[in-house]
Design an enzyme around this catalytic site. Structure first.
Site, short mmCIF file in Angstrom:
data_model
loop_
_atom_site.label_atom_id
_atom_site.label_comp_id
_atom_site.label_asym_id
_atom_site.label_seq_id
_atom_site.Cartn_x
_atom_site.Cartn_y
_atom_site.Cartn_z
N GLY A 68 0.84 -1.20 0.00
CA GLY A 68 0.00 0.00 0.00
C GLY A 68 0.87 1.23 0.00
O GLY A 68 2.04 1.17 0.39
N CYS A 70 5.26 -6.29 1.74
CA CYS A 70 5.59 -4.86 1.77
C CYS A 70 4.86 -4.16 2.94
O CYS A 70 5.17 -4.40 4.08
CB CYS A 70 5.29 -4.23 0.41
N TYR A 71 3.87 -3.32 2.63
CA TYR A 71 3.12 -2.67 3.72
C TYR A 71 2.54 -3.71 4.66
O TYR A 71 2.51 -3.52 5.88
CB TYR A 71 2.00 -1.82 3.11
N HIS A 92 8.23 -7.55 -3.59
CA HIS A 92 6.96 -7.98 -4.18
C HIS A 92 7.12 -9.33 -4.88
O HIS A 92 7.81 -9.42 -5.90
CB HIS A 92 6.45 -6.91 -5.16
N GLU A 134 4.66 -10.90 -6.23
CA GLU A 134 3.61 -11.06 -7.24
C GLU A 134 3.98 -10.50 -8.61
O GLU A 134 3.26 -10.72 -9.58
CB GLU A 134 2.32 -10.41 -6.73
N LYS A 163 -6.27 -8.87 -18.43
CA LYS A 163 -6.25 -9.03 -19.88
C LYS A 163 -6.06 -10.49 -20.32
O LYS A 163 -6.76 -10.96 -21.21
CB LYS A 163 -5.12 -8.19 -20.45
#
Ligand code: XMP
Length: 512
Positions: A51, A78-79, A165, A167, A368
């Site tokens: 975040g 992270c956050y 991260h 992801e 997508k």
């Protein structure tokens, strides 16, 4: 199922998508969801997203502290890691260090979370704060040069966290880490598949629309085509499709779109509205990117609305507005969470409230590549499904500064040549998106014996998985040279060509 608590991070939905890719159902909820709600969902594990805030900031997003005591495995990213650390007696240092981009992670101990990782791995960092004091009973698993606590775990409490991260694709072993959490730690089972999704979506549309009709703006792009096809399968000729030509489309595009909807898909109600003169008039003298987007968005609605009113009079059953909005459109306009910061306003979702139609967006939770898979199931031709994304505001956000007829003409020709050469060389399908942009400055050149003073065209080709991050495409020099020679020789008004080598972030794919 794996629950993702969203603290407003740009990548929050990417986490859920990765989990779904592994065949495990995942849902995203705002971080302030109640304990009771979580109890009802019975997740196998919870991931706390990143975040933009700092954990000590006033009004920083937070969650019910008791979630950590539920006994459900929890993984902070992270956050998420920082918040967890704050809750369990660690310390977070705010704003001292800004670490951004690819970093080397030194793995000291694999533990459960980093199983399968080598001593040195590449990871993607994007943070300003960092955990400086390890909470009691936690173990440090890894660090980077500037971040001593880059991964930690406490197996008995089932709490895990990483500062980087996992992801994003720039963390090559990110998938491994997520799998370790999902399968080894949470013991989640695979059962989520895209296979029967179209049937489910068609059923949902039928239920929602009932006996009414839907009007829908289509662009010929992947998203609106897949959404319209789903609608058509659900409600047949009660679908009314409108294509608004804002004059900011590419060379030959109008004809191609008409042919496709009328002849190939055989939609009974397809309306083509040429509003190019109106849009150009409204954009005259406007240079600010957000202003341009707003004008285009509002004019689009105006034109569309008057067509809707005309059609509504003839067909009073029209009660819904169908849209091909996909997830990244929403996240970048900061719709899904009150904590995400706004990056750009995407015109497809800035609908004014006065529109009385009820919005229906069958693809709003998808990325997508998921939409493409869905399109394949619906037997939409590959040339449509593999088309590069084209933004709603069209060439207007690829002409920096004022949009004029002359600039549009130049850009259309340059872009056409670029794409033609990419297709011929096979590079079109290897890139996520490629296009030409016109820089509103002129440079000196020489042609024959004469001095020229003309525009600079910038070529942008990127590789990406989902447009959340992107890398510039490493096109062969010979190909770039051929494109450059062709554009400069064939397009009047251009005497210089540059190739854009910036990554997203910190750049974006489009120019405005
Ligand atoms: P950026 O420039 O934000 O683009 O990195 C990410 C992806 O979104 C597309 N894009 C848009 N699509 N309306 C759209 O329908 C818009 O206003 C818009 N702006 C950007 C962009 O082409 C890329 O694929």
């Amino acid at each position: 199922m794996i629950l993702v608590l969203n603290f407003g991070g740009q990548y929050s939905h990417l986490i859920a998508r990765r989990v779904r890719e592994f065949g495990v159902y995942s849902e995203i909820l705002p971080c302030d969801v109640s304990l009771k709600e979580i109890g009802k969902l019975k997740p196998d594990g919870i991931i706390l997203s990143g975040g933009p805030a700092g954990v000590y900031e006033h009004n920083a997003p937070t969650m019910d502290r008791k979630i950590l005591d539920l006994g459900i495995p929890i993984f902070g990213i992270c956050y998420g890691l920082q918040l967890m650390a704050k809750f369990v007696g660690g310390e977070v240092l705010a704003g001292k260090l800004k670490e951004f981009g690819k970093k080397i992670l030194y793995v000291k101990k694999n533990g459960k979370l980093l199983k399968g990782l080598s001593r040195k791995e590449q990871v993607w960092m994007s943070h300003g704060d960092l955990v400086t004091k390890l909470p009691k009973d936690f173990e440090i698993l890894a660090s980077t040069d500037s971040c001593p606590i880059a991964a930690f775990e406490n197996n008995s409490k089932k709490l895990y966290g990483i500062q980087f991260h996992a992801e994003v694709v720039h963390t090559p072993k990110g998938s491994q880490i997520l799998k370790n959490f999902i399968f080894d730690i949470c013991k989640a089972k695979k059962y989520w598949h895209m296979k029967n999704l179209s049937k489910k979506l068609i059923k949902e549309i039928k239920k929602e629309v009932g006996k009414n009709s839907v009007i829908m703006g289509v662009s010929g792009g992947v998203d609106s085509t897949v959404a319209a096809t789903l609608m058509h399968k659900a409600i047949g000729n009660r679908l009314y499709c409108v294509f608004v030509d804002h004059g900011l489309i590419r060379k030959n595009e109008a004809e191609e779109v008409k042919n496709f909807f009328e002849k190939k898909l055989k939609f009974k109600h397809f309306y083509f509205v040429d509003a190019s003169i109106l849009f150009l008039e409204k954009l005259k003298g406007v240079t600010d990117p957000e202003e341009k987007r707003k004008i285009i968005g509002h004019t689009f609605i105006e034109v569309f609305e008057s067509k809707v009113i005309e059609l509504e009079k003839k067909h009073p059953t029209i009660k819904f507005l169908g849209q091909g909005t996909i997830y990244p459109d929403r996240i970048e306009s900061a719709q899904p969470t009150k904590y995400a910061s706004k990056i750009k306003s995407h015109h497809n979702i800035t609908l004014p409230d006065k529109m009385k139609l009820k919005v229906i967006e069958p693809l709003k939770e998808f990325y997508k590549d998921e939409v493409r898979k869905l399109g394949k199931e619906l037997k939409i031709p590959a040339e449509i499904l593999n088309r590069h994304p084209f933004p709603g505001p069209g060439l207007a956000i690829r002409i920096l500064g004022e949009v004029t007829e002359e600039r549009l003409k130049i850009l259309r020709e340059a872009d056409y040549i670029f794409i033609e050469e990419l297709k011929k060389s096979g590079y079109y399908d290897m890139t996520w998106q490629a296009f030409a942009a016109l820089l509103p400055v002129k440079a000196v050149g020489v042609m024959g014996d004469a001095r020229t003073y003309e525009y600079i065209i910038s070529l942008r080709a990127v590789t990406s998985i989902d447009a959340m991050t992107a890398d510039w495409a490493k096109l062969p020099n010979e190909l770039l040279e051929k494109i450059s020679t062709r554009i400069i020789n064939e397009v009047r008004g251009v005497n210089r060509l540059v190739y854009d080598i910036s990554q997203k972030p910190p750049a974006t794919i489009e120019y405005e």
